[in-house]
Write an enzyme that holds these catalytic residues in place. Structure first.
Site, mmCIF file in Angstrom:
data_model
loop_
_atom_site.group_PDB
_atom_site.id
_atom_site.type_symbol
_atom_site.label_atom_id
_atom_site.label_comp_id
_atom_site.label_asym_id
_atom_site.label_seq_id
_atom_site.Cartn_x
_atom_site.Cartn_y
_atom_site.Cartn_z
ATOM 1 N N SER A 1 0.717 -1.178 -0.016
ATOM 2 C CA SER A 1 0.038 0.048 0.028
ATOM 3 C C SER A 1 1.013 1.231 -0.038
ATOM 4 C CB SER A 1 -1.008 0.003 1.338
ATOM 5 O OG SER A 1 -1.407 1.375 1.282
ATOM 6 N N HIS B 1 -1.112 -1.196 -4.303
ATOM 7 C CA HIS B 1 -2.316 -1.034 -3.648
ATOM 8 C C HIS B 1 -2.495 0.384 -3.322
ATOM 9 C CE1 HIS B 1 -5.919 -2.110 -1.262
ATOM 10 N NE2 HIS B 1 -5.469 -1.177 -0.244
ATOM 11 N N ASP C 1 -4.714 3.695 -2.094
ATOM 12 C CA ASP C 1 -5.761 3.841 -1.011
ATOM 13 C C ASP C 1 -6.404 5.212 -1.301
ATOM 14 O OD1 ASP C 1 -6.216 1.547 0.580
ATOM 15 O OD2 ASP C 1 -3.970 2.051 1.224
ATOM 16 N N MET D 1 -8.919 7.880 -0.396
ATOM 17 C CA MET D 1 -9.904 8.420 0.668
ATOM 18 C C MET D 1 -10.480 9.885 0.660
ATOM 19 S SD MET D 1 -7.480 7.194 3.936
ATOM 20 C CE MET D 1 -6.823 5.456 3.654
ATOM 21 N N HIS E 1 -8.458 0.857 -4.146
ATOM 22 C CA HIS E 1 -9.482 0.515 -2.899
ATOM 23 C C HIS E 1 -9.999 1.891 -2.656
ATOM 24 C CE1 HIS E 1 -9.738 -0.631 1.747
ATOM 25 N NE2 HIS E 1 -10.924 -0.399 1.096
ATOM 26 N N MET F 1 -12.184 4.108 -0.649
ATOM 27 C CA MET F 1 -12.807 4.314 0.746
ATOM 28 C C MET F 1 -13.451 5.869 0.645
ATOM 29 S SD MET F 1 -9.617 2.764 2.893
ATOM 30 C CE MET F 1 -8.641 3.280 1.583
ATOM 31 N N MET G 1 -11.460 -6.075 5.448
ATOM 32 C CA MET G 1 -10.691 -4.958 6.257
ATOM 33 C C MET G 1 -10.283 -5.652 7.461
ATOM 34 S SD MET G 1 -10.229 -2.573 4.265
ATOM 35 C CE MET G 1 -9.215 -1.666 5.512
ATOM 36 N N PHE H 1 -6.137 5.204 8.064
ATOM 37 C CA PHE H 1 -4.838 5.140 8.160
ATOM 38 C C PHE H 1 -3.950 4.108 8.233
ATOM 39 C CE2 PHE H 1 -7.551 8.105 10.510
ATOM 40 C CZ PHE H 1 -7.289 9.306 10.299
ATOM 41 N N GLY I 1 -0.658 1.631 9.256
ATOM 42 C CA GLY I 1 0.051 1.416 10.805
ATOM 43 C C GLY I 1 -1.004 1.263 11.889
ATOM 44 N N ASP J 1 -6.668 -6.519 4.556
ATOM 45 C CA ASP J 1 -5.986 -5.191 4.461
ATOM 46 C C ASP J 1 -6.051 -4.531 5.777
ATOM 47 O OD1 ASP J 1 -5.212 -2.544 3.580
ATOM 48 O OD2 ASP J 1 -6.838 -2.027 2.288
ATOM 49 N N GLY J 2 -5.096 -4.346 6.304
ATOM 50 C CA GLY J 2 -4.963 -3.662 7.689
ATOM 51 C C GLY J 2 -3.959 -4.523 8.647
ATOM 52 N N GLY J 3 -2.814 -3.971 8.863
ATOM 53 C CA GLY J 3 -2.056 -4.596 9.955
ATOM 54 C C GLY J 3 -1.650 -6.169 9.463
ATOM 55 N N GLY K 1 1.175 -2.022 4.229
ATOM 56 C CA GLY K 1 1.768 -0.750 4.079
ATOM 57 C C GLY K 1 2.909 -0.513 4.942
HETATM 58 C C1 DX5 Z 1 -6.322 1.310 5.612
HETATM 59 C C2 DX5 Z 1 -6.057 1.244 4.223
HETATM 60 C C3 DX5 Z 1 -5.021 0.112 3.982
HETATM 61 C C4 DX5 Z 1 -3.603 0.522 4.818
HETATM 62 C C5 DX5 Z 1 -2.988 -0.620 5.409
HETATM 63 O O1 DX5 Z 1 -6.970 2.562 5.687
HETATM 64 O O2 DX5 Z 1 -6.850 0.841 3.344
HETATM 65 O O3 DX5 Z 1 -4.557 -0.234 2.555
HETATM 66 O O4 DX5 Z 1 -2.685 1.242 3.902
HETATM 67 O O5 DX5 Z 1 -1.919 -0.163 6.107
HETATM 68 P P1 DX5 Z 1 -1.030 -1.207 7.042
HETATM 69 O O6 DX5 Z 1 -0.575 -2.164 6.245
HETATM 70 O O7 DX5 Z 1 -0.105 -0.088 7.661
HETATM 71 O O8 DX5 Z 1 -2.228 -1.568 8.070
HETATM 72 ZN ZN ZN Z 2 -6.536 -0.482 1.588
#
Ligand code: DX5
Ligand code: ZN
Length: 227
Positions: free
Chosen positions: A8, A33, A35, A37, A66, A68, A137, A143, A145, A175-177, A197
Site C-alpha cells: 500500500s 495498492h 488507498d 480516501m 481501494h 474508501m 478489512m 490510516f 500502521g 487489508d490492515g495490520g 503498507g
Molecule cells: C487502511 C487502508 C490500508 C492501509 C493498510 O485505511 O485501506 O490499505 O494502507 O496499512 P497497514 O498495512 O499499515 O495497516
Molecule cells: Zn486499502
C-alpha cells in the site's frame, strides 16, 4: 493457492513514489495498492484518479485501487480512464452495489467489494458470484500502521467458505495490520492476497520484506506445493 502481495502506497515516501513502486516490484509484488480516501467515508484524505494516471506512466503493474469514498459510483469512469486495474468499493458507501460492480466490469476493470470490520459478510453475499476480489478489512480504514483487528482471521475463514459456496474464483484479499506476525494466520484461514503498507515501507529493505511476507504466507497456505 497463489499468494499475491499488494504493497500500500499509503506508507510510501510520497515524494519518491516512482522509486518506491520500483522497489516493491523488484521484490516481486504482484499489485500496487492505492488507498483512495475522501475525508467523508473515512476521516482522512489521500489520492484520486490523477495519481493513478501518473502511476500508469511509470509502471505496467496492476493497480489495485481501494475506494474508501462515499458515492464510489461517481469515480468509476475517472479511475477506468486513468488506468486502474482493480476497483474495490465498499457496500457501506453505496445503495446499489450490484449495479456498480457491473459497471466497473463494463469499464474493463476487475470488480472488488470491501467490508469494514463491523460489516457482516452478508453485505456481499448476494453478489459473491459477481466479484473478482473480496476484500476483508482487518483495521477500520483511514490510516496506515494501525493494530491488527484479530477477529479478521475468523472472518477470512467465513469469507473463504462464502466464496467457495458461490463457486467464486474471486481473490480473497485482506487489508490492515498485515505483517510478519499476522500474515501466516490469514493465509491459513484462506486469504490469498495481502495488502501491507507500514510493514513493507517501514522496513529497511522493502523488496526483501515483500519476499519475507510471501515466504511466510506460502508456508502457511492450505494446499501449498511442496518441493
Ligand atoms: C487502511 C487502508 C490500508 C492501509 C493498510 O485505511 O485501506 O490499505 O494502507 O496499512 P497497514 O498495512 O499499515 O495497516
Ligand atoms: Zn486499502
Amino acid at each position: 493457492m497463489t499468494i499475491r502481495l499488494a504493497p500500500s502506497l499509503l506508507s510510501a515516501d510520497l515524494a519518491r513514489l516512482a522509486d518506491e513502486v520500483a522497489r516493491v516490484l523488484a521484490g516481486g509484488a504482484e499489485f500496487i495498492h492505492v488507498d483512495v480516501m475522501d475525508g467523508h467515508f473515512v476521516p482522512n484524505l489521500t489520492f484520486g484518479a490523477p495519481l493513478v494516471r501518473a502511476l500508469r506512466r511509470v509502471t505496467d503493474a496492476p493497480l489495485d485501487c481501494h475506494l474508501m469514498v462515499e458515492r464510489p459510483e461517481d469515480y468509476i469512469g475517472p479511475f477506468a480512464d486513468a488506468g486502474a486495474t482493480i476497483l474495490t468499493i465498499h457496500p457501506e458507501a453505496t445503495d446499489h452495489l450490484e449495479r456498480h460492480l457491473a459497471e466497473i466490469r463494463r469499464r474493463g476493470m476487475r470488480a472488488g467489494a470491501a467490508v469494514n470490520p463491523a460489516t457482516p459478510l452478508t453485505a456481499v453475499e448476494e453478489v459473491a458470484g459477481d466479484l473478482d476480489v473480496l476484500l476483508v478489512m482487518s483495521v477500520n480504514p483511514g490510516f496506515g500502521g494501525q493494530p491488527f483487528w484479530e477477529p479478521a482471521v475468523e472472518k477470512v475463514r467465513r469469507a473463504r467458505a462464502l466464496l467457495d459456496a458461490a463457486g467464486s474464483t474471486a481473490l480473497l484479499e485482506v487489508d490492515g495490520g498485515v505483517a510478519r506476525d499476522t500474515i501466516g494466520r490469514l493465509a491459513a484461514a484462506g486469504a490469498d492476497t495481502f495488502v501491507a503498507g507500514h510493514d513493507i515501507f517501514s522496513a529497511a529493505d522493502p523488496a526483501a520484506e515483500v519476499r519475507e511476507l510471501r515466504r511466510l504466507a506460502e508456508a502457511a497456505a492450505p494446499g501449498r506445493m511442496t518441493g
